[in-house]
Write a protein that holds these residues in place. Sequence first.
Motif, short mmCIF file in Angstrom:
data_model
loop_
_atom_site.label_atom_id
_atom_site.label_comp_id
_atom_site.label_asym_id
_atom_site.label_seq_id
_atom_site.Cartn_x
_atom_site.Cartn_y
_atom_site.Cartn_z
N SER A 45 0.86 -1.18 0.00
CA SER A 45 0.00 0.00 0.00
C SER A 45 0.90 1.23 0.00
O SER A 45 1.86 1.31 0.76
CB SER A 45 -0.89 0.02 1.25
OG SER A 45 -1.63 1.22 1.31
N ILE A 47 1.74 4.81 1.02
CA ILE A 47 1.38 5.69 2.14
C ILE A 47 1.73 7.12 1.74
O ILE A 47 2.91 7.48 1.64
CB ILE A 47 2.11 5.29 3.43
CG1 ILE A 47 1.97 3.78 3.68
CG2 ILE A 47 1.57 6.10 4.60
CD1 ILE A 47 0.55 3.28 3.83
N ARG A 75 5.99 2.86 0.52
CA ARG A 75 5.05 1.75 0.46
C ARG A 75 5.30 0.81 1.63
O ARG A 75 6.41 0.74 2.15
CB ARG A 75 5.20 0.97 -0.86
CG ARG A 75 4.84 1.77 -2.10
CD ARG A 75 4.96 0.92 -3.36
NE ARG A 75 6.34 0.51 -3.60
CZ ARG A 75 6.69 -0.53 -4.36
NH1 ARG A 75 5.76 -1.30 -4.92
NH2 ARG A 75 7.96 -0.83 -4.55
N THR A 78 0.94 -4.99 2.81
CA THR A 78 -0.38 -5.06 3.44
C THR A 78 -0.49 -6.20 4.43
O THR A 78 -1.37 -6.18 5.29
CB THR A 78 -1.47 -5.21 2.36
OG1 THR A 78 -1.14 -6.33 1.52
CG2 THR A 78 -1.57 -3.96 1.50
N GLU A 188 7.02 5.09 10.30
CA GLU A 188 6.36 4.56 9.10
C GLU A 188 5.28 3.54 9.47
O GLU A 188 4.20 3.53 8.87
CB GLU A 188 7.41 3.93 8.18
CG GLU A 188 8.35 4.94 7.54
CD GLU A 188 9.58 4.31 6.92
OE1 GLU A 188 10.25 4.99 6.13
OE2 GLU A 188 9.90 3.13 7.25
N TRP A 189 5.59 2.70 10.43
CA TRP A 189 4.62 1.67 10.84
C TRP A 189 3.39 2.33 11.47
O TRP A 189 2.25 1.98 11.14
CB TRP A 189 5.28 0.71 11.84
CG TRP A 189 4.58 -0.61 11.97
CD1 TRP A 189 4.92 -1.78 11.36
CD2 TRP A 189 3.40 -0.89 12.76
NE1 TRP A 189 4.03 -2.77 11.73
CE2 TRP A 189 3.09 -2.25 12.58
CE3 TRP A 189 2.59 -0.12 13.59
CZ2 TRP A 189 2.01 -2.86 13.20
CZ3 TRP A 189 1.50 -0.74 14.21
CH2 TRP A 189 1.22 -2.09 14.02
N LYS A 191 2.23 5.41 11.14
CA LYS A 191 1.43 6.16 10.17
C LYS A 191 0.54 5.22 9.37
O LYS A 191 -0.65 5.50 9.16
CB LYS A 191 2.33 6.96 9.24
CG LYS A 191 1.54 7.76 8.19
CD LYS A 191 2.43 8.66 7.37
CE LYS A 191 1.58 9.48 6.38
NZ LYS A 191 2.41 10.42 5.59
N ALA A 192 1.10 4.10 8.92
CA ALA A 192 0.33 3.16 8.11
C ALA A 192 -0.77 2.47 8.90
O ALA A 192 -1.77 2.03 8.33
CB ALA A 192 1.27 2.11 7.51
N TRP A 257 -5.17 2.63 5.55
CA TRP A 257 -4.39 2.44 4.32
C TRP A 257 -4.52 1.03 3.77
O TRP A 257 -3.76 0.64 2.88
CB TRP A 257 -2.93 2.77 4.60
CG TRP A 257 -2.72 4.19 5.05
CD1 TRP A 257 -2.63 4.64 6.34
CD2 TRP A 257 -2.60 5.35 4.23
NE1 TRP A 257 -2.45 6.00 6.37
CE2 TRP A 257 -2.42 6.46 5.08
CE3 TRP A 257 -2.61 5.56 2.84
CZ2 TRP A 257 -2.27 7.76 4.60
CZ3 TRP A 257 -2.45 6.85 2.37
CH2 TRP A 257 -2.28 7.93 3.24
N LEU A 259 -4.00 -1.94 5.37
CA LEU A 259 -3.15 -2.97 5.94
C LEU A 259 -4.00 -3.97 6.71
O LEU A 259 -4.96 -3.60 7.39
CB LEU A 259 -2.09 -2.37 6.87
CG LEU A 259 -0.78 -1.90 6.23
CD1 LEU A 259 -1.03 -0.83 5.19
CD2 LEU A 259 0.18 -1.42 7.29
N ALA A 323 8.79 -2.51 4.06
CA ALA A 323 8.48 -1.25 3.41
C ALA A 323 9.30 -1.16 2.13
O ALA A 323 10.30 -1.88 1.96
CB ALA A 323 8.79 -0.07 4.33
#
Length: 347
Positions: A45, A47, A75, A78, A188-189, A191-192, A257, A259, A323
């Motif tokens: 996905s 982001i 990215r 997912t 990053e984790w 936020k997703a 997003w 996931l 990622a």
Amino acid sequence: MSFRQSKPVVCALFAAVALSGAAFSQGVHNNQYLQFTQAHGMTFSTIGDVGNPSYNFRGPFNINYSIGAVDYEYRIATTETTASQYAQFVDVYRHFVPADERQTLAGRSLDYLGMSGGVPTYALDPGWENRPAFASFRYFARMANWLHHGAPDLANATHETFTTGAYNDTVIGPRASGAQVWIPSWDEWVKAAYWDPNRNGQGEGGYWLYPDASDTPLTPGDPGLGGETNAGSGAEWPADHFQPWDVGSYPDVQTPWGLLDASGGGREWTDSQAFAPLDGRYVMSSGRRPTPLTPGDPLFVDDIEFFFFDRDINSFYVTVRFAAAIPSPGALGLGAIAALVSLRRSR
């Protein structure tokens, strides 16, 4: 850990989770950025919503944390990496693994069967193909390097394929500039999993407390009976095998997003290093504990303010979702499986 009858690992295509772009669109909160691509048998996905603010809270040892702000597109997979995907990496890397690491390379996802023709061999249990892979940070970092270099087969791989790229294997230090595939950072984790560009209305972003675009704890249990996570009371793993379910077992329980399994599955590595007095690396995701372990322990351990950390990069009780960088426009056109999907989620 006990394994059933196993068979040797052989070269095979990645066993991608059989979820189409349409399946991912189900249950996703209204997100105009939503876009999925596919690479190396993994669905990613994208982001976006660059420049989102951080989520701030006071955590253990009275430390103030600011997490989740990311000022670039990236990215993220997912689903968690599956045992069959890890086995594909091992099937190449076993020809290069140091002698003193032959057994640890198996992690919890494979069996080490000993040497054959001067090369270590491994086995993947039938039925484990789409369950999360559990291995050390060290080997997932080497897998990220291998993916960074395009996941070459044995004929095209060298020692440097696994020790350079996203991470310098001599120290397993910070992510290298220009990495194409990597272990996501804590920011990053988060936020997703928790940031929603439309949390407070169209274009009005915000963080949810739980990784299913809600502020309500997920319900543990069988997905066919209304369960939303396979962690905690009501969804215990089989007594004879301490193991998770297949990735993607809850296709309608998604982050904003898209996931899956951001709650349940396994704890997931990040490449963010914790500082003293914690030390180690931050580890994300879990679920609901049947009861607090000690008075004062939280019952729900998948909310945005909860995290684990692991001091040992060789721990193999943790999984990962990789990622990746945004592909070039041409590559994106070839790999896209869903683009700019926008659906209103109903709960």
